[in-house]
Design an enzyme around this catalytic site. Structure first.
Site, mmCIF file in Angstrom:
data_model
loop_
_atom_site.group_PDB
_atom_site.id
_atom_site.type_symbol
_atom_site.label_atom_id
_atom_site.label_comp_id
_atom_site.label_asym_id
_atom_site.label_seq_id
_atom_site.Cartn_x
_atom_site.Cartn_y
_atom_site.Cartn_z
ATOM 1 N N MET A 1 21.316 -10.124 -43.546
ATOM 2 C CA MET A 1 20.696 -10.639 -44.754
ATOM 3 C C MET A 1 21.757 -10.653 -45.825
ATOM 4 O O MET A 1 22.417 -9.639 -45.989
ATOM 5 C CB MET A 1 19.476 -9.795 -45.001
ATOM 6 C CG MET A 1 19.045 -9.360 -46.346
ATOM 7 S SD MET A 1 18.642 -10.649 -47.461
ATOM 8 C CE MET A 1 18.236 -9.707 -48.841
ATOM 9 N N PRO A 2 22.042 -11.674 -46.483
ATOM 10 C CA PRO A 2 21.360 -12.962 -46.446
ATOM 11 C C PRO A 2 21.918 -13.908 -45.382
ATOM 12 O O PRO A 2 23.053 -13.759 -44.939
ATOM 13 C CB PRO A 2 21.609 -13.536 -47.839
ATOM 14 C CG PRO A 2 22.918 -12.959 -48.242
ATOM 15 C CD PRO A 2 22.966 -11.581 -47.619
ATOM 16 N N HIS A 3 21.082 -14.886 -45.032
ATOM 17 C CA HIS A 3 21.476 -15.950 -44.114
ATOM 18 C C HIS A 3 21.469 -17.248 -44.904
ATOM 19 O O HIS A 3 20.473 -17.583 -45.541
ATOM 20 C CB HIS A 3 20.510 -16.041 -42.935
ATOM 21 C CG HIS A 3 20.821 -17.163 -42.008
ATOM 22 N ND1 HIS A 3 21.987 -17.192 -41.255
ATOM 23 C CD2 HIS A 3 20.150 -18.296 -41.713
ATOM 24 C CE1 HIS A 3 22.003 -18.307 -40.533
ATOM 25 N NE2 HIS A 3 20.895 -18.988 -40.803
ATOM 26 N N ALA A 38 26.972 -8.226 -43.539
ATOM 27 C CA ALA A 38 25.562 -8.517 -43.794
ATOM 28 C C ALA A 38 25.276 -10.010 -43.930
ATOM 29 O O ALA A 38 24.118 -10.408 -43.995
ATOM 30 C CB ALA A 38 25.115 -7.802 -45.068
ATOM 31 N N SER A 40 25.382 -14.037 -42.846
ATOM 32 C CA SER A 40 25.522 -15.031 -41.781
ATOM 33 C C SER A 40 25.366 -16.416 -42.397
ATOM 34 O O SER A 40 24.634 -16.595 -43.372
ATOM 35 C CB SER A 40 24.503 -14.800 -40.669
ATOM 36 O OG SER A 40 23.188 -14.776 -41.181
#
Length: 78
Positions: A1-3, A38, A40
């Site tokens: 997170m976050p994506h 964290a 992506s």
């Protein structure tokens, strides 16, 4: 997170997409305080002929209030 998902027309090179991915990741780390592990990032290539049905209607017009940057090629929903 976050994506983060970047939707774009096909034709950009892997080098261009990697450079953008690196830039976005750095921005997320700098401005939101997340560590690199964290984050992506994905790319969805959408053909120009499908852009309105697959992006404009569901992701732009359908989510207008949550956009932090509205495009200049679409009129706001009424």
């Amino acid at each position: 997170m976050p994506h983060v998902i970047v939707k774009l027309w096909p034709s950009k090179s892997e080098q261009q997409k990697q450079a953008l991915s690196d830039f976005i990741a750095q921005g997320v780390m700098d401005h939101l305080g997340y560590g690199e592990g964290a984050i992506s990032i994905g790319f969805d290539e959408v053909a120009a002929d499908d852009w309105e049905d697959q992006v404009v209607k569901p992701d732009i017009l359908g989510k207008w209030p949550s956009l932090s940057k509205q495009p200049g090629y679409v009129d706001p929903p009424s």
